[in-house]
Design an enzyme around this catalytic site. Structure first.
Site, PDB file in Angstrom:
ATOM      1  N   ASP A   4      -6.787  35.237 -12.358  1.00 58.45           N
ATOM      2  CA  ASP A   4      -6.110  36.538 -12.268  1.00 58.45           C
ATOM      3  C   ASP A   4      -4.672  36.372 -11.787  1.00 58.45           C
ATOM      4  O   ASP A   4      -3.762  37.064 -12.267  1.00 58.45           O
ATOM      5  CB  ASP A   4      -6.870  37.458 -11.314  1.00 58.45           C
ATOM      6  CG  ASP A   4      -8.268  37.796 -11.809  1.00 58.45           C
ATOM      7  OD1 ASP A   4      -8.481  37.769 -13.027  1.00 58.45           O
ATOM      8  OD2 ASP A   4      -9.145  38.081 -10.968  1.00 58.45           O
ATOM      9  N   ASP A  38     -15.241  35.473  -8.636  1.00 60.62           N
ATOM     10  CA  ASP A  38     -14.107  35.883  -7.806  1.00 60.62           C
ATOM     11  C   ASP A  38     -14.393  35.453  -6.371  1.00 60.62           C
ATOM     12  O   ASP A  38     -15.548  35.454  -5.928  1.00 60.62           O
ATOM     13  CB  ASP A  38     -13.908  37.397  -7.856  1.00 60.62           C
ATOM     14  CG  ASP A  38     -13.354  37.874  -9.182  1.00 60.62           C
ATOM     15  OD1 ASP A  38     -12.691  37.075  -9.862  1.00 60.62           O
ATOM     16  OD2 ASP A  38     -13.583  39.051  -9.539  1.00 60.62           O
TER      17      ASP A  38
END
Length: 215
Positions: free
Chosen positions: A166, A144
């Site tokens: 995401d 991330d």
């Protein structure tokens, strides 16, 4: 069998040119979204991980609101279940990701011609799922790097760090929800088109008896 019954059966029979969703479209959108995710993660790992200096660094995009910062997330989207023990977390997410891929492909094969939102949403979600699955197989965690936050009274409040996969998954789920809403609205909630109302006719029914003296 009466003529009326025969007409009903012909109306219920599927047409010879029944719509089949394009598997090429599914593959292209899936590959593009997965490739965008993996490429962005590759950049984040190279530019932000700080492997040479032994520490991570960040890039400020919007002051006090939006940064790029390298993190490894062992949980799901938005850091879901990241505190679960490793021996349970990794097989759980590998199974869920694989099952989601199979489910998405099976649903895509059954969509109708007018389900444009579902036609886009499924491959976007599929590409995101594949992107995160590749990370889990390679690293046991997901890269991330997108960090949104606000500062209030001198304290930083961060949204869980996320990635391009995401974003694709959330966009895909939103489009699927939109398709469900549109289907209920246009098909009366039953999955079938709402039949038009019967036209009203003025004048007597065909079998109505004629008034006396007009026979």
């Amino acid at each position: 069998m009466t003529g009326h019954d025969a007409e009903e059966k012909r109306a219920e029979a599927p047409p010879n040119d029944a719509y089949r969703p394009s598997m090429l479209f599914l593959a292209v959108i899936t590959v593009v979204s997965a490739a965008a995710d993996l490429a962005s993660k590759g950049w984040a790992k190279a530019a932000l991980s700080g492997a040479d200096k032994g520490r991570s660094k960040s890039i400020e995009v919007i002051k006090d609101h939006f940064d790029f910062i390298y993190t490894l997330n062992p949980g799901g989207a938005w850091s879901f279940l990241r505190s679960l023990p490793e021996n349970l977390r990794r097989p759980f997410f590998l199974f869920v990701s694989s099952a989601a891929i199979v489910f998405i492909v099976s649903v895509y094969r059954r969509i109708h011609r007018d389900q444009w939102a579902m036609r886009w949403g499924l491959p976007l979600a599929l590409g995101g799922a594949i992107g995160n699955l590749v990370d889990r197989i390679r690293y046991g965690s997901v890269i991330d790097f997108i960090d949104f936050y606000i500062i209030r009274n001198g304290r930083e409040t961060h949204w869980p760090t996320f990635n391009v996969a995401d974003i694709a998954i959330v966009a895909g789920v939103a489009l699927m929800a939109l398709d469900t809403f549109l289907s209920r609205k246009t098909r009366g909630g039953s999955g079938e088109p709402v039949p038009p109302a019967e036209p009203l006719t003025a004048g007597p029914a065909p079998d109505a008896p004629l008034p006396p003296g007009e026979a």
